[in-house]
Scaffold this active site. Structure first.
Site, PDB file in Angstrom:
ATOM      1  N   ARG A   1       0.870  -1.183   0.000  1.00  0.00           N
ATOM      2  CA  ARG A   1       0.000   0.000   0.000  1.00  0.00           C
ATOM      3  C   ARG A   1       0.901   1.226   0.000  1.00  0.00           C
ATOM      4  NH1 ARG A   1      -3.462  -2.766  -1.446  1.00  0.00           N
ATOM      5  NH2 ARG A   1      -5.511  -3.164  -0.545  1.00  0.00           N
TER       6      ARG A   1
ATOM      7  N   GLU B   1      -4.184   7.112  -4.357  1.00  0.00           N
ATOM      8  CA  GLU B   1      -4.565   6.574  -5.676  1.00  0.00           C
ATOM      9  C   GLU B   1      -5.922   7.131  -6.106  1.00  0.00           C
ATOM     10  OE1 GLU B   1      -4.345   2.284  -5.618  1.00  0.00           O
ATOM     11  OE2 GLU B   1      -2.343   2.346  -4.779  1.00  0.00           O
TER      12      GLU B   1
ATOM     13  N   HIS C   1      -1.662  -0.206  -9.849  1.00  0.00           N
ATOM     14  CA  HIS C   1      -2.172  -1.166  -8.861  1.00  0.00           C
ATOM     15  C   HIS C   1      -2.629  -2.471  -9.533  1.00  0.00           C
ATOM     16  CE1 HIS C   1      -4.121  -1.444  -4.609  1.00  0.00           C
ATOM     17  NE2 HIS C   1      -3.839  -2.654  -5.074  1.00  0.00           N
TER      18      HIS C   1
HETATM   19  C1  8YV Z   1      -6.771  -5.815  -5.160  1.00  0.00           C
HETATM   20  C2  8YV Z   1      -5.001  -5.532  -3.369  1.00  0.00           C
HETATM   21  O1  8YV Z   1      -6.838  -5.738  -6.511  1.00  0.00           O
HETATM   22  O2  8YV Z   1      -6.213  -7.341  -2.427  1.00  0.00           O
HETATM   23  C3  8YV Z   1      -5.578  -6.324  -2.248  1.00  0.00           C
HETATM   24  O3  8YV Z   1      -5.357  -5.924  -1.086  1.00  0.00           O
HETATM   25  O4  8YV Z   1      -4.243  -4.681  -3.145  1.00  0.00           O
HETATM   26  C4  8YV Z   1      -5.320  -5.707  -4.791  1.00  0.00           C
HETATM   27  O5  8YV Z   1      -4.546  -6.722  -5.305  1.00  0.00           O
HETATM   28  C5  8YV Z   1      -7.657  -4.754  -4.563  1.00  0.00           C
HETATM   29  O6  8YV Z   1      -7.453  -4.588  -3.224  1.00  0.00           O
HETATM   30  C6  8YV Z   1      -9.101  -5.106  -4.799  1.00  0.00           C
HETATM   31  O7  8YV Z   1      -9.946  -4.485  -3.887  1.00  0.00           O
END
Ligand code: 8YV
Length: 340
Positions: free
Chosen positions: A255, A284, A302
């Site tokens: 993140r 983002e 992402h």
């Molecule tokens: C997802 C991600 O695409 O799962 C996670 O925490 O960071 C990503 O890979 C995204 O969060 C979908 O809500």
């Protein structure tokens, strides 16, 4: 949800289909399953919900299925009607949900861990290679018709074989990165809240650093794969970023808020960090133009879990989480704030 008897375990009334509000367009097979099993409201146009729409969703749905793009803060949670029993997140990270506020309201939170581990580890390796070997720069030269042919000194990058890779967070994704990186001849180093079992360390030939500061100061590449929690916010603070050696690259597929992004931009600008491979950002989809203009930074939108198989598996996990909850069973991927 009708007048049928209430199942005590989950307070969802039996034999009726719960109202499920899905905030974003999900892969077709997932939406089809959601429609078959639940009284689902989909978002076919995929326009992100604004705050008012989110509030409307939590006031009408029994179960909300959000993604990382929905900020479910305490205000949203506190405006939920009593019918909202569950937030079944599509994704592993739950830093966009106020877990404490949800716990106070007895709203169950679930996520989709496990199914995106390999894909996210692959993207992490891709960023290591792209950044150290200057692949983005090379591609831009070709696409801009600026390539005049091979030269012995063009775009010389950094060899990764034999280099030290410091993994911050050796959980599922960090371990999958370590396995891949070992195959590329990188030396594995890690910092984790808890040291992993010695068998795993032996397998990975991994060196544990209790002190994150000390590890940062000795690495050639640093990868962030720890979850975003209040404790990991700006874990790579300006002070810690300054410990990193100027030849070192930083890769983040976790993140954005785990790094102090402003400090990172400044240090990259001053040449005090060699480069960065970033799949995630602090705000983002806004990315500072300074960062976008840096040749030594690789920027992805992402994409960590963005494979068809991965996203379908995430959706199937959401469906399992909801179905087990509705059927009154123990929910498999419940997120407890205390465990984060
Ligand atoms: C997802 C991600 O695409 O799962 C996670 O925490 O960071 C990503 O890979 C995204 O969060 C979908 O809500």
């Amino acid at each position: 949800m009708g007048d049928l008897p209430i199942v005590s375990v989950n307070n969802i009334k039996k034999n009726i289909r719960p109202k499920v509000f899905v905030t974003r367009k999900l892969p077709d097979p997932v939406e089809t399953r959601m429609m078959e099993l639940f009284d689902s409201r989909l978002n076919l146009d995929d326009v992100p919900l604004d705050r008012e729409e989110l509030i409307m969703a939590v006031q009408t749905a029994d179960i909300l299925v959000p993604t990382v793009t929905d900020v479910i803060d305490s205000e949203i949670i506190n405006s939920a009607g009593n019918q909202l029993k569950m937030i079944a997140n599509f994704g592993a990270g739950v830093d966009h949900i106020d877990l404490q506020a949800a716990a106070v309201r007895n709203i169950i939170i679930t996520n989709t861990p496990g199914v995106l581990t390999e894909d996210t580890a692959d993207i992490t390796m891709a960023l290591i290679l792209m950044t150290a070997r200057r692949l983005g720069e090379g591609e831009r030269i070709v696409r801009n018709n600026e390539w005049t042919g091979w030269t012995p000194t063009q775009l010389l990058g950094s060899k990764i074989t034999g280099k030290r890779l410091g993994i911050v967070g050796l959980g599922r994704i960090g371990s999958a990165v370590a396995h891949r990186a070992k195959g590329f001849g990188l030396k594995i180093h890690y910092h984790n809240r808890n040291r992993v079992i010695s068998k795993k360390e032996e397998q990975l030939e991994a060196t544990y650093w209790e002190s994150l500061d000390q590890m940062l100061a000795h690495m050639d590449l640093i990868v962030l794969t720890c979850p975003s929690t209040p404790a990991s916010h700006h874990l790579l603070s300006e002070r810690r970023l300054k410990l990193i050696q100027p030849h070192c690259f930083i890769i983040n597929t976790s993140r954005g808020n785990i790094i102090d992004q402003k400090a990172l931009v400044n240090l990259l600008d001053e040449g005090l960090i060699a480069g960065a491979g970033l799949d995630v950002f602090e705000d983002e989809p806004t990315i500072p133009s300074k960062l976008k203009n840096m040749e030594n930074v690789v920027i992805l939108p992402h994409l960590g879990s963005a494979t068809m198989e991965g996203r379908v598996a995430m959706g199937e996990t959401v469906v399992i989480n909801i179905k087990t909850f509705v059927d009154g069973h123990k929910v498999p991927n419940r997120v407890l704030e205390t465990l984060l």
